[in-house]
Motif scaffolding. Structure first.
Motif, mmCIF file in Angstrom:
data_model
loop_
_atom_site.group_PDB
_atom_site.id
_atom_site.type_symbol
_atom_site.label_atom_id
_atom_site.label_comp_id
_atom_site.label_asym_id
_atom_site.label_seq_id
_atom_site.Cartn_x
_atom_site.Cartn_y
_atom_site.Cartn_z
ATOM 1 N N MET A 1 0.823 -1.193 0.000
ATOM 2 C CA MET A 1 0.000 0.000 0.000
ATOM 3 C C MET A 1 0.868 1.258 0.000
ATOM 4 N N LEU A 2 1.920 1.263 0.834
ATOM 5 C CA LEU A 2 2.801 2.430 0.898
ATOM 6 C C LEU A 2 3.541 2.628 -0.427
ATOM 7 N N LYS A 3 3.879 1.515 -1.112
ATOM 8 C CA LYS A 3 4.545 1.615 -2.405
ATOM 9 C C LYS A 3 3.637 2.297 -3.428
ATOM 10 N N LYS A 4 2.349 1.975 -3.385
ATOM 11 C CA LYS A 4 1.394 2.590 -4.312
ATOM 12 C C LYS A 4 1.292 4.091 -4.054
ATOM 13 N N ILE A 5 1.241 4.457 -2.799
ATOM 14 C CA ILE A 5 1.158 5.879 -2.441
ATOM 15 C C ILE A 5 2.422 6.594 -2.894
ATOM 16 N N LYS A 6 3.572 5.959 -2.680
ATOM 17 C CA LYS A 6 4.846 6.555 -3.071
ATOM 18 C C LYS A 6 4.899 6.762 -4.587
ATOM 19 N N LYS A 7 4.492 5.751 -5.357
ATOM 20 C CA LYS A 7 4.518 5.865 -6.818
ATOM 21 C C LYS A 7 3.541 6.929 -7.305
ATOM 22 N N HIS A 8 2.375 6.993 -6.687
ATOM 23 C CA HIS A 8 1.392 8.026 -7.061
ATOM 24 C C HIS A 8 1.954 9.418 -6.756
ATOM 25 N N SER A 9 2.576 9.564 -5.605
ATOM 26 C CA SER A 9 3.164 10.850 -5.226
ATOM 27 C C SER A 9 4.309 11.232 -6.155
ATOM 28 N N LEU A 10 5.107 10.240 -6.558
ATOM 29 C CA LEU A 10 6.194 10.509 -7.503
ATOM 30 C C LEU A 10 5.639 11.045 -8.814
ATOM 31 N N LYS A 11 4.546 10.458 -9.277
ATOM 32 C CA LYS A 11 3.921 10.922 -10.516
ATOM 33 C C LYS A 11 3.425 12.354 -10.369
ATOM 34 N N LYS A 12 2.764 12.658 -9.258
ATOM 35 C CA LYS A 12 2.269 14.016 -9.034
ATOM 36 C C LYS A 12 3.426 15.007 -8.932
ATOM 37 N N HIS A 13 4.475 14.626 -8.225
ATOM 38 C CA HIS A 13 5.659 15.473 -8.061
ATOM 39 C C HIS A 13 6.303 15.738 -9.434
ATOM 40 N N THR A 14 6.385 14.708 -10.256
ATOM 41 C CA THR A 14 6.949 14.831 -11.603
ATOM 42 C C THR A 14 6.112 15.782 -12.446
ATOM 43 N N GLU A 15 4.788 15.622 -12.396
ATOM 44 C CA GLU A 15 3.885 16.507 -13.158
ATOM 45 C C GLU A 15 4.092 17.965 -12.767
ATOM 46 N N LYS A 16 4.205 18.219 -11.478
ATOM 47 C CA LYS A 16 4.382 19.589 -11.003
ATOM 48 C C LYS A 16 5.699 20.166 -11.500
ATOM 49 N N LYS A 17 6.763 19.381 -11.425
ATOM 50 C CA LYS A 17 8.074 19.853 -11.862
ATOM 51 C C LYS A 17 8.101 20.114 -13.371
ATOM 52 N N LEU A 18 7.332 19.339 -14.135
ATOM 53 C CA LEU A 18 7.282 19.543 -15.581
ATOM 54 C C LEU A 18 6.672 20.904 -15.928
ATOM 55 N N THR A 19 5.678 21.323 -15.180
ATOM 56 C CA THR A 19 5.044 22.614 -15.462
ATOM 57 C C THR A 19 5.923 23.781 -15.030
ATOM 58 N N ASP A 20 6.822 23.562 -14.075
ATOM 59 C CA ASP A 20 7.686 24.635 -13.577
ATOM 60 C C ASP A 20 9.000 24.758 -14.347
ATOM 61 N N ARG A 21 9.240 23.945 -15.352
ATOM 62 C CA ARG A 21 10.551 23.894 -16.019
ATOM 63 C C ARG A 21 10.831 25.157 -16.834
ATOM 64 N N ASP A 22 12.063 25.664 -16.685
ATOM 65 C CA ASP A 22 12.536 26.817 -17.440
ATOM 66 C C ASP A 22 13.328 26.313 -18.647
ATOM 67 N N ILE A 23 12.837 26.594 -19.854
ATOM 68 C CA ILE A 23 13.513 26.114 -21.058
ATOM 69 C C ILE A 23 14.236 27.236 -21.813
ATOM 70 N N SER A 24 14.370 28.382 -21.188
ATOM 71 C CA SER A 24 14.970 29.531 -21.869
ATOM 72 C C SER A 24 16.453 29.331 -22.192
ATOM 73 N N GLN A 25 17.165 28.495 -21.444
ATOM 74 C CA GLN A 25 18.598 28.280 -21.659
ATOM 75 C C GLN A 25 18.895 26.986 -22.428
ATOM 76 N N ARG A 26 17.923 26.439 -23.087
ATOM 77 C CA ARG A 26 18.033 25.136 -23.738
ATOM 78 C C ARG A 26 19.164 25.051 -24.767
ATOM 79 N N ASN A 27 19.492 26.149 -25.428
ATOM 80 C CA ASN A 27 20.450 26.104 -26.537
ATOM 81 C C ASN A 27 21.881 26.470 -26.166
ATOM 82 N N THR A 28 22.236 26.450 -24.908
ATOM 83 C CA THR A 28 23.602 26.800 -24.516
ATOM 84 C C THR A 28 24.578 25.694 -24.938
ATOM 85 N N PRO A 29 25.823 26.072 -25.269
ATOM 86 C CA PRO A 29 26.814 25.051 -25.648
ATOM 87 C C PRO A 29 27.192 24.162 -24.458
#
Length: 171
Positions: A1-29
């Motif tokens: 049960m705790l593993k399921k909660i952890k995996k669900h939380s990881l997915k939510k955490h990942t989704e949140k981080k994806l929306t906050d990503r700064d891509i303005s420096q993507r083309n740096t050498p």
């Protein structure tokens, strides 16, 4: 049960981080290269450092962090390693070395693992890397470039990554 909660939380955490990503420096050498590696899948770390050298980087400019499901009982001097136990039930990382790695602004971060991996995907999403490269069936939202390469064949991996880094004028 705790593993399921952890995996669900990881997915939510990942989704949140994806929306906050700064891509303005993507083309740096390319000056700093990072690798997130699944140790079950790949453990020839010297090859990755050599690859950084082939790209014109010094060893100190190539950083490596690995994931292993559970730590072995044998003592290890490796500090750049994380296990699933170091992610809490809310999907947060409790490993100071991992946090420092993820906060470092790599010019290129390579997620060296196959398919979807909840823990490594959460780390990729949280990383402050400017450009992210993934492989074979990984979550395409996490990466700027996905390559279909057999990662067990190092020469094929190296040539593909080099080719695209040249096309993108990173090297």
């Amino acid at each position: 049960m705790l593993k399921k909660i952890k995996k669900h939380s990881l997915k939510k955490h990942t989704e949140k981080k994806l929306t906050d990503r700064d891509i303005s420096q993507r083309n740096t050498p390319l000056k700093y290269l990072g690798f997130l590696v699944d140790e079950v899948f790949f453990d020839d770390f010297e090859l990755l450092y050599e690859f950084g050298n082939e790209l014109g980087l010094q060893r100190k400019d190539v950083k490596l962090f690995t994931f292993v499901e559970t730590r072995r009982k044998i003592p290890s001097l490796r500090q750049n390693q994380i296990t699933n136990k170091e992610f809490n039930w809310r999907g947060e990382i409790h490993n100071q070395n991992a946090q420092e790695f993820l906060d470092f602004p790599f010019d290129v971060l390579i997620g060296f693992y196959k398919g979807k991996h909840e823990f490594l995907s959460a780390m990729v999403a949280q990383s402050k890397a400017k450009f992210k490269i993934g492989f074979n069936d990984a979550d395409e939202r996490l990466f700027d470039l996905l390559l279909t390469v057999d990662l067990q064949k190092p020469e094929a991996f190296k040539s593909e990554v080099k080719k695209y880094l040249k096309i993108l004028k990173k090297i």
